[in-house]
Design a protein around this motif. Structure first.
Motif, PDB file in Angstrom:
ATOM      1  N   ASP A   1      25.560  -8.110  -3.129  1.00  0.00           N
ATOM      2  CA  ASP A   1      24.906  -8.218  -4.433  1.00  0.00           C
ATOM      3  C   ASP A   1      25.031  -7.023  -5.064  1.00  0.00           C
ATOM      4  OD1 ASP A   1      23.722 -10.849  -3.457  1.00  0.00           O
ATOM      5  OD2 ASP A   1      22.141 -10.344  -4.514  1.00  0.00           O
ATOM      6  N   GLY A   2      24.901  -5.846  -4.882  1.00  0.00           N
ATOM      7  CA  GLY A   2      24.782  -4.683  -5.451  1.00  0.00           C
ATOM      8  C   GLY A   2      23.664  -4.294  -6.056  1.00  0.00           C
ATOM      9  N   LEU A   3      22.449  -5.358  -6.077  1.00  0.00           N
ATOM     10  CA  LEU A   3      21.437  -5.065  -6.640  1.00  0.00           C
ATOM     11  C   LEU A   3      20.660  -3.770  -6.082  1.00  0.00           C
ATOM     12  CD1 LEU A   3      19.316  -6.108  -8.805  1.00  0.00           C
ATOM     13  CD2 LEU A   3      18.383  -7.724  -6.813  1.00  0.00           C
ATOM     14  N   GLU A   4      20.096  -2.764  -7.016  1.00  0.00           N
ATOM     15  CA  GLU A   4      19.612  -1.764  -6.520  1.00  0.00           C
ATOM     16  C   GLU A   4      18.120  -1.839  -6.675  1.00  0.00           C
ATOM     17  OE1 GLU A   4      21.345   1.560  -8.631  1.00  0.00           O
ATOM     18  OE2 GLU A   4      22.714   2.034  -6.921  1.00  0.00           O
ATOM     19  N   SER A   5      17.532  -2.471  -7.646  1.00  0.00           N
ATOM     20  CA  SER A   5      16.094  -2.473  -7.925  1.00  0.00           C
ATOM     21  C   SER A   5      15.964  -3.996  -8.847  1.00  0.00           C
ATOM     22  CB  SER A   5      15.411  -1.270  -8.483  1.00  0.00           C
ATOM     23  OG  SER A   5      15.995  -1.170 -10.013  1.00  0.00           O
ATOM     24  N   TYR A   6      14.530  -4.522  -8.776  1.00  0.00           N
ATOM     25  CA  TYR A   6      14.124  -5.388  -9.634  1.00  0.00           C
ATOM     26  C   TYR A   6      12.601  -5.050 -10.261  1.00  0.00           C
ATOM     27  CZ  TYR A   6      12.016  -7.654  -5.910  1.00  0.00           C
ATOM     28  OH  TYR A   6      11.236  -8.024  -4.598  1.00  0.00           O
ATOM     29  N   SER A   7      12.341  -5.340 -11.397  1.00  0.00           N
ATOM     30  CA  SER A   7      11.311  -5.021 -11.970  1.00  0.00           C
ATOM     31  C   SER A   7      10.654  -6.222 -12.670  1.00  0.00           C
ATOM     32  CB  SER A   7      11.184  -3.944 -13.251  1.00  0.00           C
ATOM     33  OG  SER A   7      11.771  -2.805 -12.593  1.00  0.00           O
ATOM     34  N   MET A   8       9.279  -6.504 -12.350  1.00  0.00           N
ATOM     35  CA  MET A   8       8.768  -7.894 -12.756  1.00  0.00           C
ATOM     36  C   MET A   8       7.185  -7.603 -12.898  1.00  0.00           C
ATOM     37  SD  MET A   8       9.155 -10.079  -9.282  1.00  0.00           S
ATOM     38  CE  MET A   8       8.312  -9.549  -7.834  1.00  0.00           C
ATOM     39  N   PRO A   9       6.363  -8.770 -13.343  1.00  0.00           N
ATOM     40  CA  PRO A   9       4.994  -8.425 -13.141  1.00  0.00           C
ATOM     41  C   PRO A   9       4.621  -8.716 -11.924  1.00  0.00           C
ATOM     42  CG  PRO A   9       5.605  -9.964 -14.872  1.00  0.00           C
ATOM     43  CD  PRO A   9       6.795  -9.592 -14.234  1.00  0.00           C
ATOM     44  N   GLU A  10       3.302  -8.057 -11.473  1.00  0.00           N
ATOM     45  CA  GLU A  10       2.751  -8.252 -10.184  1.00  0.00           C
ATOM     46  C   GLU A  10       2.478  -9.744 -10.005  1.00  0.00           C
ATOM     47  OE1 GLU A  10      -1.108  -6.167  -7.614  1.00  0.00           O
ATOM     48  OE2 GLU A  10      -1.236  -6.685 -10.010  1.00  0.00           O
ATOM     49  N   GLY A  11       2.658 -10.049  -8.713  1.00  0.00           N
ATOM     50  CA  GLY A  11       2.259 -11.739  -8.245  1.00  0.00           C
ATOM     51  C   GLY A  11       0.840 -11.706  -8.367  1.00  0.00           C
ATOM     52  N   GLU A  12       0.212 -13.115  -8.491  1.00  0.00           N
ATOM     53  CA  GLU A  12      -1.082 -13.279  -8.664  1.00  0.00           C
ATOM     54  C   GLU A  12      -1.739 -14.223  -7.471  1.00  0.00           C
ATOM     55  OE1 GLU A  12      -2.020 -14.685 -12.835  1.00  0.00           O
ATOM     56  OE2 GLU A  12       0.059 -14.711 -13.111  1.00  0.00           O
ATOM     57  N   MET A  13      -2.895 -14.476  -7.484  1.00  0.00           N
ATOM     58  CA  MET A  13      -3.511 -15.245  -6.258  1.00  0.00           C
ATOM     59  C   MET A  13      -4.062 -16.396  -6.791  1.00  0.00           C
ATOM     60  SD  MET A  13      -6.572 -12.882  -5.105  1.00  0.00           S
ATOM     61  CE  MET A  13      -8.075 -12.729  -6.222  1.00  0.00           C
ATOM     62  N   ILE A  14      -4.083 -17.415  -5.888  1.00  0.00           N
ATOM     63  CA  ILE A  14      -4.722 -18.767  -6.168  1.00  0.00           C
ATOM     64  C   ILE A  14      -5.949 -18.729  -5.228  1.00  0.00           C
ATOM     65  CG2 ILE A  14      -4.477 -21.304  -5.906  1.00  0.00           C
ATOM     66  CD1 ILE A  14      -1.479 -20.857  -6.004  1.00  0.00           C
ATOM     67  N   ALA A  15      -7.325 -19.048  -5.910  1.00  0.00           N
ATOM     68  CA  ALA A  15      -8.751 -18.809  -5.433  1.00  0.00           C
ATOM     69  C   ALA A  15      -9.374 -20.177  -5.463  1.00  0.00           C
ATOM     70  CB  ALA A  15      -9.319 -17.708  -5.628  1.00  0.00           C
ATOM     71  N   ALA A  16      -9.037 -21.194  -4.728  1.00  0.00           N
ATOM     72  CA  ALA A  16      -9.841 -22.446  -4.917  1.00  0.00           C
ATOM     73  C   ALA A  16     -11.015 -22.608  -3.972  1.00  0.00           C
ATOM     74  CB  ALA A  16      -8.940 -23.573  -4.871  1.00  0.00           C
ATOM     75  N   PRO A  17     -12.277 -22.990  -4.691  1.00  0.00           N
ATOM     76  CA  PRO A  17     -13.377 -23.048  -3.846  1.00  0.00           C
ATOM     77  C   PRO A  17     -13.077 -23.768  -2.642  1.00  0.00           C
ATOM     78  CG  PRO A  17     -13.891 -23.460  -6.074  1.00  0.00           C
ATOM     79  CD  PRO A  17     -12.403 -23.306  -6.288  1.00  0.00           C
TER      80      PRO A  17
END
Length: 878
Positions: free
Chosen positions: A183-199
């Motif tokens: 791939d040659g991919l050295e790094s990726y940058s992105m928003p932090e993942g979130e979470m699902i909190a259902a009662p």
């Protein structure tokens, strides 16, 4: 048939894929075969030339049979074997072996760690999916033990670091397994993942838990993680593969209403400029729960990292599917665009978007070495993958199926007839090749069906037999002068498994350690006792440092830096620019130490010097802290000051004070660092009250619990960054945290030099000045400074913050009583005294403090876990 692999390689060039399958990517990378050259294998030390790193080759016995670091390996030592692969590899497996030395060896590594780097500068520590670093190694000098790296490592440089519970000699032979990271991919940058909190339902965490970059304000930068580990998420995102992890582990996910633009932005940086043909994105499509593949993607290209993004993107609309909930790959044509970086905007089609894997296909300028390697090997040379039978709890050894070839082509999306015909020919040739490979493998299996093999829960043990045919002429025994490494040529060289070792180092009992380290707690000798730290499968391993003294101006150490890190950093030239000394104006002396002073200064033209100034602000003065080294100091102090400059120049994190410039052309030597508008956190909180109706109505300076939580989260983030570099701060406290606008925090290191805080330090026998009220018991009694002792100090810092710094920790105890209390922690008989819960402190945060003050190192949380916990508390408070 000999030309078949070459024909296959040629016919596959039109439709090759760079996707990595960890079950197949298990080829030896060349330690045994010798394709990794001697000069590419280095080590931190060696006993003798005959036990140098070049002899650390699995299944080989040149020299004295293995690499052996010098001297007895201590539990706190960091000795390493380093391998330079010269390009990025996807590494899935490590094999280790002890020093057998023709049936005379007695040394092996019972456990080890792996550090890795993609550029040779930033080193990272491998951790498994349960956040454990220590890998169980060999139990004798005879067997080869194979360990899967789960998650795998993408790196050019690998360091194998033996770990021991007690002083002993250690020797190792090593092999790495994997394949080229095409791939040659050295790094990726992105928003932090979130979470699902259902009662009423378990929380689903959709964060990138194996990401090895850094985080800044909920953005991930400069690393690789779950999107490149080769593991595809299941159709049901709430379930994961058999890793004993939390729901949602396989995916990184985001919620639509968290992004005003309706899109997630991701940036990808590559090893070199490439001609991209396509991008494949593995997405979840569980539409019944509001999850769909992305509706549209737009990708911009940058030919060089310093260039601007090209204005015309490649845009693709997807076909949404409301009938099939299966996860799937979405292939995005990239129209042969050229770039070294790609910026993609993925637009939401529903409430959630979840991605588990991203790969890139690009035309190569030359033949891909991995294709040549694969074409020249038979399927039987691939090490078997291990799969867990979830029903019976047993491990099975399975060879990769014939249909699961690393050459499987992606579905052609080009209507070009010639390309389609070429791919069809390639498939036909592939089938012929697979038939030959199956026949060959059956032949090999018939020969090996009696070979002993036992598969354990995380390793495969392979017995060796090829030495039985080796004959050595002569009957003379030749001994080296060193009794530890003895070269013997016996009459009978049959390779027998050693029954037991004739000599074995005695086990260090806890009682022996207790007696060795017991004594007068009021005035302990911190130089005499060595900590006894075990390792267990369920215990995170804190990397201890081979401490290098960086005296700086204070005459005492602050950052404790591993010697290997110092070596890698200080071999490079100083990259910080020289700032004109005449543009510094002294405002206030912040403190002084044995070798110099720390001043608060105004720096004229600093923004212009740093390239950050607008036309209006180019002449604006900026507050900075300046460390000045006295001109008459020793050569050692001068060299240490320059080392500190080099190391500080490479600390780049939003919550760590940055080095801005230097004045080193003449004396006094100076380093210029950031200084924050609101001073240090201790004074900032001391001047404020808890936020209430009364303080607000009377304009009294105040802070809320949310503000305290925000600042604590930033401190944890900065410490997480230091821990990722194996740096130990050793003096974390509110006095060493600076406050900027909007409650921004940066961790500094000059609190020790300030007379204002002299009461926070205690001098032991005139030799060391220590912040004992912030120190873990093992740091005071045993002189043991680790990331875990920084975690203890973080708990005290958190306690300070929620008392608004109105009280010194353990204010009701004298310094001697504080030290005596650490003795109670050591004895662990229930008589130790803890700090009490501040009135402003919520119960969850006080529980965190108590975990930070756990008696056993293994029970303290890592900074990564602390930061995640505080972020979750922040989300719950907003």
């Amino acid at each position: 048939m000999l030309c078949l692999p070459l024909l296959l390689l040629a016919s596959l060039s039109c439709c090759s894929s760079s996707e990595v399958n960890p079950a197949i990517c298990r080829y030896p990378l060349g330690m045994h075969e010798g394709t990794i050259r001697d000069e590419d294998i280095t080590a931190s030390s060696q006993w003798y030339d005959s036990t140098g790193p070049q002899y650390a080759r699995l299944l080989r016995e040149e020299g004295d049979g293995a690499w052996c670091p010098a001297g007895l390996l201590q539990p706190e030592d960091v000795q390493f074997l380093q391998i330079d692969l010269h390009k990025l590899f996807f590494i899935t497996l490590v094999g280790t072996q002890g020093r057998h030395a023709r049936a005379t060896g007695k040394e092996f590594a019972r456990a080890y760690r792996i550090d890795y780097s993609r550029n040779g500068e930033r080193w990272l520590s491998w951790k498994d999916r349960q956040n454990k670093q220590v890998i169980q190694g060999n139990t004798d000098t005879y067997d080869v033990v194979l360990k899967d790296l789960r998650p795998p490592v993408i790196a050019r440089y690998i360091r194998v670091i033996p770990v021991t519970e007690q002083p002993m000699t250690v020797c190792m032979r090593v092999e790495l397994y994997g394949c080229v990271w095409s791939d040659g991919l050295e790094s990726y940058s992105m928003p932090e993942g979130e979470m699902i909190a259902a009662p009423g339902h378990p929380i689903v965490y959709l964060n990138d838990s194996t990401y090895d970059g850094y985080q800044e304000r909920r953005l991930l930068h400069g690393g690789l993680g779950q999107l490149t580990d080769g593991v595809l998420g299941l159709d049901d995102f709430t379930k994961s593969h058999q890793y004993r992890v939390w729901p949602g582990y396989d995916y990184v996910g985001w919620k639509n209403d968290s992004f005003s633009s309706g899109a997630v932005e991701m940036e990808f940086q590559f090893d070199r400029q490439r001609n991209f043909t396509s991008m494949k994105v593995h997405c979840n499509n569980m539409f019944s729960k509001g999850v769909k593949i992305f509706e549209r993607v737009e990708c911009f290209f940058k030919p060089r990292l310093i260039a601007e993004w090209e204005p015309d993107p490649v845009g693709v609309d997807t076909v949404l599917d409301d009938k099939n909930p299966s996860a799937r790959f979405v292939t995005v044509p990239l129209s042969q665009r050229v770039g070294k970086a790609i910026l993609c905007h993925f637009y939401f089609a529903d409430t959630w978007m979840m991605i588990s894997e991203i790969s890139f296909q690009s035309d190569m300028d030359a033949s891909d070495p991995i294709m040549v390697t694969l074409a020249s090997r038979t399927t039987s040379e691939i090490l078997p993958s291990e799969e867990l039978n979830a029903t019976e709890g047993t491990w099975w050894t399975t060879s990769p199926p014939a249909a699961t070839s690393p050459w499987v082509a992606p579905k052609a999306e080009d209507s070009n007839t010639s390309s389609l015909v070429s791919c069809l020919v390639a498939i036909i040739l592939l089938l012929l090749f697979v038939i030959v490979a199956i026949l060959w493998r059956q032949h090999v299996q018939m020969r090996l069906e009696t070979a002993p093999r036992r598969i354990l829960e995380e390793d495969a043990t392979v017995r060796l037999s090829f030495y039985s045919s080796r004959i050595v002429n002569g009957q003379t025994q030749i001994h080296q002068t060193n009794p530890t490494y003895e070269r013997v040529f016996p009459l009978d060289l049959e390779y027998h498994q050693p029954i037991t070792l004739l000599q074995k180092l005695p086990e260090l009992s806890q009682s022996a350690e207790d007696s060795a380290c017991s004594g007068d707690y009021a005035e302990p000798d911190i130089t005499k006792c060595t900590p006894h730290q075990g390792f267990q499968n369920n215990v995170p391993h804190y990397a201890e440092t081979d401490i290098v003294s960086l005296q700086g101006v204070t005459g005492n150490n602050t950052y404790a830096v591993p010697a290997i890190t110092v070596d890698s950093l200080t071999k490079k030239d100083i990259t910080v620019a020289e700032f004109p000394r005449q543009q510094l104006r002294l405002k206030e002396k912040l403190g002084e130490g044995q070798f110099g002073e720390v001043h608060l200064c105004e720096a004229d033209g600093l923004l212009e010097f740093l390239g950050r100034a607008s036309s209006e602000a180019s002449s604006q003065a900026v507050l900075v802290a300046v460390k000045m080294l006295r001109a008459n100091v020793t050569k050692t102090a001068r060299n240490d000051f320059l080392k500190e400059i080099k190391i500080m120049s490479r600390l780049k994190d939003p919550n760590i004070i940055r080095l801005l410039g230097v004045c080193v052309r003449d004396d006094p030597l100076c380093m210029i660092t950031e200084y924050m508008e609101n001073g240090d956190l201790h004074q900032f909180l001391l001047q404020r009250q808890s936020r209430s109706t009364f303080t607000l109505s009377n304009n009294i300076p105040c802070v809320s619990c949310l503000h305290l939580l925000l600042m604590a989260t930033q401190i944890a983030s900065g410490m997480k960054y230091l821990a990722s570099l194996n740096f130990v701060h050793r003096d974390l406290a509110t006095r060493n945290c600076l406050v900027g606008n909007n409650y921004t925090i940066k961790i500094a290191d000059f609190g020790m030099s300030r007379n204002l805080y002299s009461g926070d330090y205690y001098r032991i026998q005139g030799r060391a000045v220590l912040p004992i009220r912030w120190m873990a018991w093992e740091s005071i009694l045993l002189g043991k400074f680790t990331t875990a002792s920084d975690v203890w100090a973080f708990g005290v810092t958190l306690w300070e913050m929620f008392t608004l710094c109105k009280e010194q920790p353990y204010s009701w105890l004298s310094d001697e009583q504080v030290i005596e209390n650490t003795g109670e922690f050591f004895r662990d008989q229930g008589r130790q005294v803890y700090l009490t819960q501040p009135p402003l402190c919520p119960n969850p945060l006080f529980s965190l403090m108590m975990k930070c003050w756990s008696r056993d190192i293994k029970d303290r949380p890592a900074f990564e876990a602390i930061h995640l916990f505080l972020v979750e508390q922040m989300d719950g408070s907003i």
